[in-house]
Each structure stands twice: as structure tokens, then as C-alpha cells.
Design an enzyme around this catalytic site. Structure first.
Site, PDB file in Angstrom:
ATOM      1  CE1 TYR A 137      77.948 107.162  95.155  1.00 46.12           C
ATOM      2  CE2 TYR A 137      76.002 105.901  95.783  1.00 46.12           C
ATOM      3  CZ  TYR A 137      77.368 105.977  95.576  1.00 46.12           C
ATOM      4  OH  TYR A 137      78.143 104.864  95.784  1.00 46.12           O
ATOM      5  CB  THR A 165      76.138  93.788 102.518  1.00 41.91           C
ATOM      6  OG1 THR A 165      77.207  92.835 102.587  1.00 41.91           O
ATOM      7  CG2 THR A 165      74.961  93.133 101.836  1.00 41.91           C
ATOM      8  CG  ASN A 166      76.510  97.925 106.002  1.00 39.08           C
ATOM      9  OD1 ASN A 166      76.367  99.060 105.558  1.00 39.08           O
ATOM     10  ND2 ASN A 166      75.525  97.224 106.522  1.00 39.08           N
ATOM     11  CD1 TRP A 202      75.210 107.266 118.646  1.00 38.20           C
ATOM     12  CD2 TRP A 202      75.083 107.324 116.414  1.00 38.20           C
ATOM     13  NE1 TRP A 202      76.062 108.241 118.202  1.00 38.20           N
ATOM     14  CE2 TRP A 202      76.006 108.305 116.850  1.00 38.20           C
ATOM     15  CE3 TRP A 202      74.834 107.170 115.048  1.00 38.20           C
ATOM     16  CZ2 TRP A 202      76.675 109.129 115.945  1.00 38.20           C
ATOM     17  CZ3 TRP A 202      75.502 107.983 114.158  1.00 38.20           C
ATOM     18  CH2 TRP A 202      76.411 108.958 114.605  1.00 38.20           C
TER      19      TRP A 202
HETATM   20  P1  GDP Z   1      72.713 102.512 107.980  1.00 38.12           P
HETATM   21  O1  GDP Z   1      72.831 101.069 107.643  1.00 38.12           O
HETATM   22  O2  GDP Z   1      72.498 103.372 106.785  1.00 38.12           O
HETATM   23  O3  GDP Z   1      71.681 102.746 109.055  1.00 38.12           O
HETATM   24  O4  GDP Z   1      74.157 102.950 108.482  1.00 38.12           O
HETATM   25  P2  GDP Z   1      75.011 103.082 109.803  1.00 38.12           P
HETATM   26  O5  GDP Z   1      76.195 102.204 109.666  1.00 38.12           O
HETATM   27  O6  GDP Z   1      75.297 104.549 110.010  1.00 38.12           O
HETATM   28  O7  GDP Z   1      74.131 102.608 111.068  1.00 38.12           O
HETATM   29  C1  GDP Z   1      73.710 101.289 111.272  1.00 38.12           C
HETATM   30  C2  GDP Z   1      73.060 101.134 112.644  1.00 38.12           C
HETATM   31  O8  GDP Z   1      74.040 101.270 113.672  1.00 38.12           O
HETATM   32  C3  GDP Z   1      71.968 102.156 112.983  1.00 38.12           C
HETATM   33  O9  GDP Z   1      70.903 101.457 113.625  1.00 38.12           O
HETATM   34  C4  GDP Z   1      72.643 103.075 113.987  1.00 38.12           C
HETATM   35  O10 GDP Z   1      71.734 103.658 114.898  1.00 38.12           O
HETATM   36  C5  GDP Z   1      73.566 102.103 114.701  1.00 38.12           C
HETATM   37  N1  GDP Z   1      74.704 102.721 115.406  1.00 38.12           N
HETATM   38  C6  GDP Z   1      75.019 102.508 116.693  1.00 38.12           C
HETATM   39  N2  GDP Z   1      76.105 103.227 117.052  1.00 38.12           N
HETATM   40  C7  GDP Z   1      76.502 103.903 115.950  1.00 38.12           C
HETATM   41  C8  GDP Z   1      77.586 104.810 115.696  1.00 38.12           C
HETATM   42  O11 GDP Z   1      78.379 105.157 116.552  1.00 38.12           O
HETATM   43  N3  GDP Z   1      77.688 105.296 114.410  1.00 38.12           N
HETATM   44  C9  GDP Z   1      76.814 104.909 113.412  1.00 38.12           C
HETATM   45  N4  GDP Z   1      76.990 105.410 112.173  1.00 38.12           N
HETATM   46  N5  GDP Z   1      75.777 104.071 113.640  1.00 38.12           N
HETATM   47  C10 GDP Z   1      75.618 103.567 114.881  1.00 38.12           C
END
Ligand code: GDP
Length: 313
Positions: A137, A165-166, A202
Site C-alpha cells: 500500500y 491525520t486520523n 484497549w
Molecule cells: P493507531 O493510531 O494505528 O494505533 O490506530 P488505532 O486507532 O487502532 O488505535 C489508537 C489507540 O487507541 C491505540 O493506543 C489503541 O490501543 C487505543 N484504543 C483503545 N480502545 C480502542 C478500540 O476499541 N479500538 C481501537 N482500534 N483502538 C483502541
């Protein structure tokens, strides 16, 4: 100005006005009735050339891509490379054949070198190998920047890249296990409230992330499209980081969740922080007001509740 938009039903695409809207997903999906638009396979050169010859756009916003989470990237490495290379080669080539003036293409922060020195800055994108989990990708996306730059040099078709960003907002993927943190938390909070259970998050809650509302990405993209300049890249960032703990507290407040929030340390935190610079976009549009996170979350939650039956979850 006649704008063609690819990826019209996506998180960003659905916020952008355009004369020609091109989607790839098969209907029905939320909001599809409002999309008076065409579906085609952007990997197919003939279909893409026909579309551009027929509709003759002067400007293009190219958000379409084959995307997925960690698992999909690892399992379909070759497909992610091929699909994205073909989509991008076709779109930019068809655009320059009909004399498009300017294209704005979407890249992603995850294509940056794995051992990058933070903060992320636009010019560092080619400075080293991308992460091994998504190199198919990432290289395809990096080549989009290269193709745009080469075409601007040879043909004078202006090309800008945006690197958000996100992104969060309506039309996101709200799956519990495979989505990004904000839509996952909104869905989990909804279920915890309904079932009167704890809201389980998480990791430790300590990692820091930057978020941008999808409508802001759409507006900034259109502002970049309307600029005279090309051959540039913009990380789209308000410059503000928030901890996951801060984020979940906002979600709980907006959704009026009164139960307990529990941090599940057995789940990974991922990287502690991934700060971006974002100075270029804020210098280019100094008076632009980013949507405050709480307001964006509120709008996203409203959409999620209204579209609960049909949204991706
Ligand atoms: P990243 O920026 O690639 O790490 O993408 P994510 O959006 O998947 O996760 C961002 C942060 O959010 C990480 O520290 C995860 O552990 C935390 N997190 C907490 N709860 C959740 C959940 O329910 N889903 C995801 N995807 N991340 C979570």
C-alpha cells in the site's frame, strides 16, 4: 471549474461537493440515495478513460483507494499494491489526457518511513522503507506523489497531495474489532450504555493521537484545489494531540454514559505518539478554524445513532 471526485461515498468524499462523483462501493450504503453518481472500477483503464472523455473535468479530487487495517494489508499485500497502483496510474493519466488543470490526491500518514524521526513533516515521506506490514500500500501511495510531481513537471498539470491525520466523522467504519479508535469507542459506548456494562478501552489510555473531522478535511482539500500553486504536499493537522483517556472521556460525556470506563492493559497501546508538524497547512490558511473535537464527536454520534441499522459496523 468542473470537479470530478473519486471515492465519493468515503469518509472524506461524502463531505465534498463535486460535479462528477465516482464511487466504487456497491449500493446500498448509508447516504447512497443522495449520490447522483457513477460506480466504476477505477483499476480498469478503459472505463476511467471513457469517464474522463465523457465528463471533461477541469479539476480532480482523488480520494479513492483500496484501504484496510493491519490484517488486510498483510494478507493482501500484492492486491493492495496492484489495485492502488492501477487506480492512481489510471486517474492521473486520464486527467492529463483531457487537460485537467489541477489534481489533489490523498496520501496517508501510515506510508511514512518506519524509522521516521517525529514530528512527521511533508518532505520526509520518501526518506526510508515503509513499515513491513503495509509496504504494498505504502509504495503505491508514494508513487502517486511521484506521478503527480512528474506530470506537473512534464505536462504542467498541477498536483497537490494531502496527508490527513486520523479522520473521523459520519460514514466511518464502526466495527468493534477492525476499526480505528474513535468509531470503535463510539460503538462500544453505545453498547455499554444499552447493556449496562463497563466501557472497555484497549491499552493504558496513555497514547496520544491527533484527530481531524471529515468535513474539515473536505473543506481544506477544496481550498487547496482552488489555489494557484501546485507541486506541494500538506499534512492536514490542527496541531492538537489528545490522550486516548481524554478521548474516551469526551465520547462518554457526549453519549451521556454514566457507567465505568475500564482500561484493558492486555490489549496493545501501539505507538505512544505520532505527532505531525502541520505547519504548512496552517500557514497557507491561517484563519481556518478546525472543528473542536467535542463538536465533531457530537455530530458523528448523532449520525451513528440515526444510521445505526445501515452503517458499517
Ligand atoms: P493507531 O493510531 O494505528 O494505533 O490506530 P488505532 O486507532 O487502532 O488505535 C489508537 C489507540 O487507541 C491505540 O493506543 C489503541 O490501543 C487505543 N484504543 C483503545 N480502545 C480502542 C478500540 O476499541 N479500538 C481501537 N482500534 N483502538 C483502541
Amino acid at each position: 471549474m468542473k470537479t470530478l471526485l473519486t471515492g465519493s461515498e468515503g469518509l472524506v468524499g461524502s463531505t465534498i461537493e463535486a460535479d462528477v462523483r465516482v464511487g466504487g462501493r456497491t449500493p446500498p450504503f448509508p447516504g447512497y440515495k443522495e449520490h447522483k453518481k457513477r460506480w466504476l472500477d477505477l483499476r480498469n483503464t478503459r472505463e476511467v478513460n471513457n469517464l474522463f472523455t465523457e465528463t471533461k473535468p477541469t479539476h480532480v479530487i482523488h480520494t479513492a483507494a483500496r484501504v484496510g487495517g493491519l490484517g488486510a494489508n498483510m494478507n493482501y499485500m500484492g492486491e493492495f499494491f496492484y489495485d492502488n497502483m492501477m487506480i492512481n496510474l489510471n486517474v492521473l493519466e486520464a486527467a492529463r489526457r483531457v487537460g485537467v488543470e489541477k489534481v489533489v490526491s490523498f496520501l496517508s500518514t501510515c506510508i511514512y518511513p518506519a524509522d521516521i524521526e517525529y514530528p512527521l513533516e511533508e518532505h520526509k515521506v520518501h526518506d526510508g522503507e515503509p513499515h513491513s506490514s503495509n509496504f504494498g500500500y505504502s509504495y503505491a501511495k508514494r508513487m502517486l506523489e511521484v506521478q503527480g510531481r512528474a506530470y506537473e513537471e512534464q505536462y504542467g498539470m498541477k498536483h497537490s497531495c494531502v496527508i490527513p491525520t486520523n479522520i473521523y466523522g459520519p460514514n466511518d467504519n464502526f466495527e468493534l474489532e477492525n476499526s480505528h479508535v474513535l468509531p470503535a469507542l463510539i460503538h462500544k459506548c453505545y453498547l455499554a450504555k444499552k447493556n449496562k456494562t463497563d466501557l472497555v478501552v484497549w491499552g493504558s489510555g496513555k497514547p496520544l493521537r491527533e484527530f481531524i473531522y471529515s468535513e474539515d478535511v473536505g473543506e481544506l482539500t477544496q481550498m487547496i484545489l482552488e489555489r494557484e500553486e501546485g507541486a506541494d504536499m500538506f499534512i492536514l493537522s490542527s496541531g492538537e494531540e489528545i490522550s486516548i483517556k481524554g478521548l474516551v472521556e469526551l465520547v462518554a460525556k457526549v453519549m451521556k454514559f454514566k457507567g465505568d470506563i475500564v482500561f484493558d492493559d492486555s490489549k496493545p497501546d501501539g505507538q505512544h505518539r505520532k505527532p505531525t508538524s502541520g505547519v504548512l497547512v496552517r500557514n497557507a490558511f491561517p484563519s481556518y478554524k478546525f472543528t473542536p473535537l467535542k463538536k465533531g464527536i457530537k455530530k458523528t454520534v448523532e449520525w451513528f445513532l440515526e444510521n445505526y441499522e445501515s452503517c458499517r459496523k
